[in-house]
Design a protein around this motif. Structure first.
Motif, mmCIF file in Angstrom:
data_model
loop_
_atom_site.group_PDB
_atom_site.id
_atom_site.type_symbol
_atom_site.label_atom_id
_atom_site.label_comp_id
_atom_site.label_asym_id
_atom_site.label_seq_id
_atom_site.Cartn_x
_atom_site.Cartn_y
_atom_site.Cartn_z
ATOM 1 N N LEU A 42 -54.485 49.220 39.610
ATOM 2 C CA LEU A 42 -54.047 47.719 39.697
ATOM 3 C C LEU A 42 -53.804 47.349 40.917
ATOM 4 N N ALA A 43 -53.471 48.096 42.111
ATOM 5 C CA ALA A 43 -53.512 47.856 43.610
ATOM 6 C C ALA A 43 -54.226 48.831 44.250
ATOM 7 N N PRO A 44 -55.562 48.736 44.359
ATOM 8 C CA PRO A 44 -56.395 49.714 45.074
ATOM 9 C C PRO A 44 -56.290 49.562 46.368
ATOM 10 N N GLY A 45 -55.990 50.551 47.143
ATOM 11 C CA GLY A 45 -55.837 50.554 48.572
ATOM 12 C C GLY A 45 -54.552 50.189 48.938
ATOM 13 N N GLY A 46 -53.700 50.086 47.926
ATOM 14 C CA GLY A 46 -52.345 49.566 48.354
ATOM 15 C C GLY A 46 -51.091 50.661 48.142
ATOM 16 N N ALA A 47 -49.850 50.233 47.922
ATOM 17 C CA ALA A 47 -48.751 50.995 47.966
ATOM 18 C C ALA A 47 -48.065 50.797 46.645
ATOM 19 N N ALA A 48 -47.112 51.862 46.447
ATOM 20 C CA ALA A 48 -46.229 51.975 45.060
ATOM 21 C C ALA A 48 -44.888 52.525 45.630
ATOM 22 N N ALA A 49 -43.714 51.813 45.185
ATOM 23 C CA ALA A 49 -42.726 52.424 45.293
ATOM 24 C C ALA A 49 -42.055 52.709 44.125
ATOM 25 N N ILE A 50 -41.946 53.874 43.806
ATOM 26 C CA ILE A 50 -41.311 54.439 42.822
ATOM 27 C C ILE A 50 -39.771 54.456 42.740
ATOM 28 N N GLU A 105 -45.817 44.954 49.578
ATOM 29 C CA GLU A 105 -46.221 43.576 49.681
ATOM 30 C C GLU A 105 -46.532 43.067 48.384
ATOM 31 N N ARG A 106 -46.798 42.010 48.265
ATOM 32 C CA ARG A 106 -46.880 40.926 46.806
ATOM 33 C C ARG A 106 -48.154 41.700 46.103
ATOM 34 N N GLY A 107 -49.132 42.387 46.941
ATOM 35 C CA GLY A 107 -50.166 42.952 46.072
ATOM 36 C C GLY A 107 -49.797 44.313 45.690
ATOM 37 N N ASP A 108 -48.827 44.783 45.917
ATOM 38 C CA ASP A 108 -48.398 46.186 45.877
ATOM 39 C C ASP A 108 -47.681 46.383 44.308
ATOM 40 N N LEU A 109 -46.988 47.417 44.167
ATOM 41 C CA LEU A 109 -46.504 47.815 42.941
ATOM 42 C C LEU A 109 -45.161 48.425 43.223
ATOM 43 N N VAL A 110 -44.039 48.056 42.106
ATOM 44 C CA VAL A 110 -42.984 48.847 41.879
ATOM 45 C C VAL A 110 -43.155 49.375 40.698
ATOM 46 N N ILE A 111 -42.641 50.788 40.574
ATOM 47 C CA ILE A 111 -42.780 51.479 39.321
ATOM 48 C C ILE A 111 -41.605 52.129 39.044
ATOM 49 N N ALA A 112 -40.993 51.639 37.872
ATOM 50 C CA ALA A 112 -39.650 51.985 37.323
ATOM 51 C C ALA A 112 -39.925 53.276 36.634
ATOM 52 N N LEU A 113 -39.556 54.451 37.138
ATOM 53 C CA LEU A 113 -39.469 55.785 36.428
ATOM 54 C C LEU A 113 -38.104 55.942 36.179
ATOM 55 N N GLY A 114 -37.631 55.925 34.828
ATOM 56 C CA GLY A 114 -36.449 56.165 34.362
ATOM 57 C C GLY A 114 -36.103 55.760 33.064
ATOM 58 N N GLY A 115 -35.101 55.738 32.701
ATOM 59 C CA GLY A 115 -34.555 55.088 31.573
ATOM 60 C C GLY A 115 -34.199 53.524 31.525
#
Length: 379
Positions: A42-50, A105-115
């Motif tokens: 979904l964000a090749p070469g980008g970043a993800a905040a878990i 950044e806008r092209g990156d991802l936020v990942i919600a890991l939890g309930g």
């Protein structure tokens, strides 16, 4: 202690067709193992905040971070305390600032890991940071897998009530790995089961009957659990597609929730006394008994609902909630802040029977108050 991501053993995909904002719900035991490559795509070469909580993060946070890093994403982990208290202004600010500090950044991802708490909090932060970031739901509780992770509702609580500050912000992907439910406490699993039962009570009496027969299997790590999650997600997705912003029949998904949210407020959102799914269980039983009181529902259907919920050790009466929950007046006052209130009139989801729920608008507060007085008085 970090727990490895379980190996995959098959999956089912539910598609949520919302045009350019369409997404899939990947469901199955161990499905997160194969989903990491798709998340990275979904964000090749980008970043993800878990974004996770202290409990879930300790189990799965580092393993997911490592898997995403191996797939090519720069990762960071943002951890908040576990519990309903994290759905608050201070934690929202904390998460937003951490996302900015991590240069998401806008092209990156936020990942919600939890309930559900993490899904609501992380999703809301994603909706407002840089005026909108994409996010992925990785729900780790049964309640989140079958309900809150699907549909794009995000938000935090207010002193005035639950989920009153928020936004509609659809995820880009939902990964419902049913193996992650193995780490749930029996109490948390039961709480999530109330939301599963809800789908049968709304408009699928056959599914409710299936739950009555298969509850033991759902509580175990087998195909019954996967079927329950998939059936619930299909039901939720179908409603969301028809009514994304709750202008119409999406309100049916709130069966039992008007009572439930009032009880959560009455207990100060104290999870040691009452967690959301337990409040929903009481709310479902109350909604059916209130429907009987109004001459809408056969008494035997209300009794059947209460018997099934009690049979899996869920609360069904106000007296089952530990400690003081206030008076009928204070509970009605809490309901007056419910999001479904229109021009000051209460809206409830009531039932003409199992699988025959409907939206009842303009319910008079005096009738609700009298019903609650009676319920509070019963031993």
């Amino acid at each position: 202690m970090t727990t490895a991501i379980p190996p995959s053993s098959g999956r089912e995909t539910v598609h949520v067709p919302l045009g350019e904002r369409a997404y899939d719900i990947m469901i199955g035991r161990g499905v997160l193992n194969e989903a990491t490559a798709r998340i990275a795509g979904l964000a090749p070469g980008g970043a993800a905040a878990i974004v996770t909580d202290a409990n879930v993060g300790a189990l799965y946070g580092q393993a997911l971070s490592d898997a995403l890093a191996a797939a090519g994403l720069r990762t960071t982990i943002i951890t908040v305390p576990a519990g309903e208290g994290s759905k608050s202004y201070p934690r929202l600010i904390e998460v937003c600032e951490a996302l900015l500090a991590a240069r998401i950044e806008r092209g990156d991802l936020v990942i919600a890991l939890g309930g559900g708490v993490i899904g609501d909090l992380a999703g809301f932060a994603a909706s407002i940071v840089r005026r909108g970031l994409r996010f992925v739901q990785v729900p780790t509780s049964l309640l989140a897998q079958v309900d809150s992770s699907v549909g794009g509702k995000t938000g935090i609580n207010s002193a005035h009530g639950k989920n009153l500050i928020g936004a509609f912000h659809q995820p880009s992907l939902v990964v419902a790995d049913t193996a992650l439910l193995d780490s749930l406490s029996p109490r948390e699993f039961r709480a999530g089961y109330a939301e599963v039962v809800k789908y049968g009570l709304i408009d699928d009496p056959g599914f409710f009957a299936w739950c009555e027969t298969n509850a033991e299997g759902i509580f175990g790590p087998g195909p019954a659990r996967d079927h329950a999650v998939a059936t619930s997600c299909r039901a939720k997705a179908a409603v969301v597609v028809r009514d994304e912003r709750e202008d119409g029949d999406r309100a049916l998904l709130n069966l039992g929730h008007t009572f439930a949210h009032a009880l959560e407020r009455a207990t100060g959102y104290d999870g040691s006394r009452l967690v959301h799914g337990e409040a929903v269980a009481v709310g479902l039983a109350l909604a059916f008994r209130f429907s009987v009181e109004r001459g809408l529902c056969p008494p035997e259907d209300a009794a059947r609902v209460a018997v099934h919920l009690a049979g899996v050790a869920l609360p069904t009466r106000l007296q089952d909630v530990p400690g003081d929950i206030g008076t009928a007046d204070s509970l009605v006052e809490a309901m007056a802040q419910d999001k479904k209130v229109k021009r000051g009139a209460l809206t409830f989801i009531l039932a003409r029977g199992i699988g025959q729920s409907f939206i009842a608008r303009g319910v008079e507060a005096d009738g609700v108050r009298a019903f609650l007085v009676k319920e509070l008085a019963e031993a």
